[in-house]
Design an enzyme around this catalytic site. Sequence first.
Site, PDB file in Angstrom:
ATOM      1  N   TYR A  69       0.827  -1.211   0.000  1.00 22.66           N
ATOM      2  CA  TYR A  69       0.000   0.000   0.000  1.00 22.66           C
ATOM      3  C   TYR A  69       0.862   1.263   0.000  1.00 22.66           C
ATOM      4  CZ  TYR A  69      -4.509  -2.254   0.175  1.00 22.66           C
ATOM      5  OH  TYR A  69      -5.620  -2.969  -0.173  1.00 22.66           O
ATOM      6  N   ARG A  72       1.831   1.917  -3.461  1.00 27.50           N
ATOM      7  CA  ARG A  72       0.711   2.454  -4.244  1.00 27.50           C
ATOM      8  C   ARG A  72       0.479   3.929  -3.890  1.00 27.50           C
ATOM      9  NH1 ARG A  72      -4.315  -1.108  -3.617  1.00 27.50           N
ATOM     10  NH2 ARG A  72      -4.990   0.000  -5.480  1.00 27.50           N
ATOM     11  N   ASN A 104     -12.061   4.093  -7.618  1.00 26.77           N
ATOM     12  CA  ASN A 104     -10.636   4.350  -7.451  1.00 26.77           C
ATOM     13  C   ASN A 104     -10.302   4.724  -6.007  1.00 26.77           C
ATOM     14  OD1 ASN A 104     -10.481   3.865 -10.154  1.00 26.77           O
ATOM     15  ND2 ASN A 104     -10.421   6.024 -10.747  1.00 26.77           N
ATOM     16  N   VAL A 105      -9.124   4.320  -5.567  1.00 22.97           N
ATOM     17  CA  VAL A 105      -8.697   4.589  -4.198  1.00 22.97           C
ATOM     18  C   VAL A 105      -7.700   5.754  -4.137  1.00 22.97           C
ATOM     19  CG1 VAL A 105      -9.154   2.253  -3.372  1.00 22.97           C
ATOM     20  CG2 VAL A 105      -6.911   2.787  -4.339  1.00 22.97           C
ATOM     21  N   HIS A 121     -14.418   1.690  -2.719  1.00 28.12           N
ATOM     22  CA  HIS A 121     -13.352   0.836  -2.185  1.00 28.12           C
ATOM     23  C   HIS A 121     -12.440   1.577  -1.217  1.00 28.12           C
ATOM     24  CE1 HIS A 121     -14.700  -2.159  -4.965  1.00 28.12           C
ATOM     25  NE2 HIS A 121     -14.379  -1.443  -6.027  1.00 28.12           N
TER      26      HIS A 121
END
Length: 143
Positions: A69, A72, A104-105, A121
């Site tokens: 994460y 990302r 989208n995150v 999400h």
Amino acid sequence: MTGPALAEAARLLAAATRPVVFTGAGMSAESGVPTFRDARTGLWERYDPRELATPAAFRADPALVWGWYEGRRHGVRRAVPNPGHRAVAAIQARLPETVVITQNVDDLHERAGATAPVRLHGSLFAPRCSACDHPATPPDDGP
Ligand SMILES: [Zn+2]
């Protein structure tokens, strides 16, 4: 979308008072954010994102999943909103009752000027404690 379909979309949008905009990975892919399936690069190419992005994976190896994460988040911080994100923000500015729903995150809709997207999400930038759900601040990866 081209020709008649684009003209029809424009006609419908011009007549709309409360449009709903639904976006997914293709929107942010234009900004260089890898799609979930394409996120297997570098260190992560030997892992399946579908297996990393689960509570069970985090329980099994928190450092591995947190690191994924972090990678990302780092990539998204370097990305910039594209004309699609800006168009959505422009629609919302013209029609304040527009609802933006995203899969989208990332935070590219907000950085383009959209307000309060509904996040199906969650957000890379709103981690929560896996035990008590308390919000946490993700580490800043500097300038
Ligand atoms: Zn906690």
